[in-house]
Enzyme design. Structure first.
Site, PDB file in Angstrom:
ATOM      1  N   LYS A 117      50.909 -46.845 -40.082  1.00 50.53           N
ATOM      2  CA  LYS A 117      50.222 -45.657 -40.600  1.00 50.53           C
ATOM      3  C   LYS A 117      48.697 -45.800 -40.527  1.00 50.53           C
ATOM      4  O   LYS A 117      47.987 -44.806 -40.468  1.00 50.53           O
ATOM      5  CB  LYS A 117      50.683 -45.352 -42.020  1.00 50.53           C
ATOM      6  CG  LYS A 117      52.147 -44.889 -42.026  1.00 50.53           C
ATOM      7  CD  LYS A 117      52.587 -44.334 -43.351  1.00 50.53           C
ATOM      8  CE  LYS A 117      53.968 -43.697 -43.238  1.00 50.53           C
ATOM      9  NZ  LYS A 117      55.038 -44.687 -43.014  1.00 50.53           N
TER      10      LYS A 117
HETATM   11  C1  LIG Z   1      56.284 -44.382 -42.444  1.00 57.43           C
HETATM   12  C2  LIG Z   1      57.078 -45.501 -41.864  1.00 57.43           C
HETATM   13  C3  LIG Z   1      58.163 -45.254 -40.985  1.00 57.43           C
HETATM   14  C4  LIG Z   1      58.651 -43.864 -40.648  1.00 57.43           C
HETATM   15  O1  LIG Z   1      57.750 -43.139 -39.858  1.00 57.43           O
HETATM   16  P1  LIG Z   1      57.881 -41.559 -39.702  1.00 57.43           P
HETATM   17  O2  LIG Z   1      56.656 -41.145 -39.007  1.00 57.43           O
HETATM   18  O3  LIG Z   1      57.972 -41.018 -41.112  1.00 57.43           O
HETATM   19  O4  LIG Z   1      59.126 -41.276 -38.937  1.00 57.43           O
HETATM   20  C5  LIG Z   1      58.812 -46.350 -40.427  1.00 57.43           C
HETATM   21  N1  LIG Z   1      58.436 -47.611 -40.737  1.00 57.43           N
HETATM   22  C6  LIG Z   1      57.415 -47.884 -41.579  1.00 57.43           C
HETATM   23  C7  LIG Z   1      57.073 -49.289 -41.873  1.00 57.43           C
HETATM   24  C8  LIG Z   1      56.692 -46.837 -42.167  1.00 57.43           C
HETATM   25  O5  LIG Z   1      55.673 -47.112 -43.010  1.00 57.43           O
END
Ligand SMILES: *Cc1c(COP(=O)(O)O)cnc(C)c1O
Length: 479
Positions: A117
């Site tokens: 993220k």
């Molecule tokens: C947010 C997240 C996801 C999922 O991603 P999306 O964009 O919501 O599909 C998967 N793995 C981790 C570690 C995350 O923080």
């Protein structure tokens, strides 16, 4: 480039207007009017840009195709300031690591909070600061987090002018590492609010505050959730970077497997593919919360009730509905806003589901758009983490393990490299790693002893009024 809503009833807008807005006024999600096409010559140019000038230049060139209301020199500077080796750990920013027979891991988790993220949120922080300064405005971001999103937002917004963050989280329910990451921030503009309750209580508070339109306007309340188009756009860039690293010429194809929750990450892959990046398959990997896997297998999209949403060892994928999914459905329906509206605004609240299995266009999800899917469970996760450690000496996190498990099942063509997106580092989910391996994962040096740092957090009962009063005390109302 102008942006339209998936529900077809909002004005067309430029990038910077939707940057600070969440949902479109008609309840839909913003998408560009069309996907800019990347020609063979352009892809060669991007390849060169990445190899010779780096990730920031690649990001600038891709973002330029979608942003026409920030002067090029400013956008270039924003990208250069965001994607540095200092912040992301390596010059490649998203290096590829070979795992086995054409299976690769793309490292997206070496940013400040050790989850992918950061890739988008770090850019968002700089874009927000830039745009708010240009407008002479302020923004108070109110959010709810069970871990990854909140810390990524706080590390992106810390010390930024014109932005304050009020982040609610369930008191005592995040891992010690996650709490330490967030609560040790001493920046004036970051406010941690630990709610005596569960994650849903935090979300309910955020919704209640956002639904009080007078309060929202007076205190300039905004969000940074995963439906923000700028976050998605920032993520498109690493699909290009992954492709460029895995291939030498533009006639080669690659596939991606993406650990998925809200469908934000893989939706960025869909956008890259729509732009003409030679992606063969986009494989959606879910955990026990298999809303998305069920759709791609059967054509039925069935939102789960809270009681049917499992708490798993890949918690960032524990979702009951996928908030970005509407973007893909809009494209699948031939960009028919009326039908998208009928499915998401009408069918979903009433029945919690829609079913496209009987429609010929459902087959296009696989044939035209390249989507496949699979699911992974706690036992699969443990086995995959153990197997990767024993055979490759690589420790992967629980979400990435879901990806690797599913990728192996879908990696059939040896000529097409399969890239698994690494969405977090194992230290964030140490308990499950210990369960799988019998020992704790390695901790990056900069996180040594963070649990012992002084904490800055306000504990509060699950009460909307108290949260509002806290916000009032800590910001100046807009005039
Ligand atoms: C947010 C997240 C996801 C999922 O991603 P999306 O964009 O919501 O599909 C998967 N793995 C981790 C570690 C995350 O923080």
């Amino acid at each position: 480039m102008l942006y339209i809503s998936t529900r077809g009833h909002a004005d067309r807008k430029h990038f910077c207007d939707i940057l600070l807005e969440g949902l479109a006024p008609d309840g839909g999600l913003y998408l560009p009017e069309h996907y800019p096409q990347v020609s063979d010559a352009m892809l060669t140019k991007l390849r060169k840009a990445y190899h010779e000038q780096g990730y920031a230049e690649l990001a600038f060139q891709i973002l330029s195709l979608y942003i026409d209301d920030i002067p090029a020199a400013d956008l270039k500077a924003l990208c250069a300031k965001t994607y540095t080796a200092e912040v992301f750990g390596t010059g490649e920013i998203v290096p590829l690591r070979h795992l086995e027979d054409g299976l690769w891991l793309e490292a997206l988790s070496n940013g400040p909070t050790l989850a992918f993220k950061d890739m988008a949120m770090q850019l968002l922080g700089n874009l927000f600061e830039y745009e708010l300064n240009r407008r002479g405005e302020e923004l108070n971001i109110l959010g709810a987090t069970s871990g990854d999103t909140g810390s990524a937002a706080e590390y992106a917004m810390r010390g930024k002018k014109g932005v304050r963050v009020f982040m609610t989280s369930p008191h005592g329910r995040m891992s010690a590492f996650q709490q330490a990451q967030m609560f040790s921030l001493q920046d004036e503009n970051i406010h941690n609010i630990a709610i005596e309750g569960v994650f849903d209580d935090c979300q309910d508070i955020v919704k209640a505050v956002s639904n009080d339109l007078a309060f929202k306007r007076k205190y300039k309340i905004g969000t940074v959730n995963s439906i923000n188009w700028a976050r998605l756009l920032a993520q498109v860039v690493y699909y290009f970077a992954g492709y460029i690293q895995a291939t030498e010429t533009n006639d080669q194809k690659v596939s991606f497997t993406v650990p998925s929750g809200n469908f934000g990450n893989v939706c960025a892959g869909h956008v890259a593919r729509m732009m003409g990046l030679p992606i063969d398959k986009l494989v959606v990997a879910t955990n026990e919360n298999d809303v998305l896997d069920e759709f791609f297998r059967t054509g039925a999209y069935r939102v789960r009730a809270a009681a049917d949403t499992h708490e798993t060892s890949s918690p960032s994928m524990d979702i009951s509905k996928a908030s970005n999914f509407e973007r893909f459905i809009f494209d699948l329906l031939g960009r028919n806003g009326q039908r998208t509206n009928a499915l998401f605004a009408k069918a979903l609240p009433a029945y919690g589901r829609f079913d496209l299995s009987a429609e010929p266009l459902f087959a296009e999800a696989a044939t035209k758009y390249g989507f496949e899917s699979g699911k992974s469970t706690h036992a699969d996760r443990l086995a995959t983490i153990k197997d990767n450690f024993e055979r490759h000496g690589v420790t992967i996190d629980t979400h990435t393990a879901d990806g690797v498990k599913v990728a192996r099942e879908h990696h059939q063509d040896p000529k097409v490299p399969m890239i698994v997106l690494e969405t977090a580092l194992p230290i964030k989910f140490a308990e499950t790693i210990v369960e799988a391996l019998g020992h704790a994962p390695e901790r990056p040096a900069k996180f040594a002893g963070i649990e012992d740092l002084p904490k800055r957090v306000q504990v509060m009962p699950a009460n909307v009024q108290l949260v509002k009063q806290y916000i009032e005390r800590h910001c100046t109302p807009a005039l």
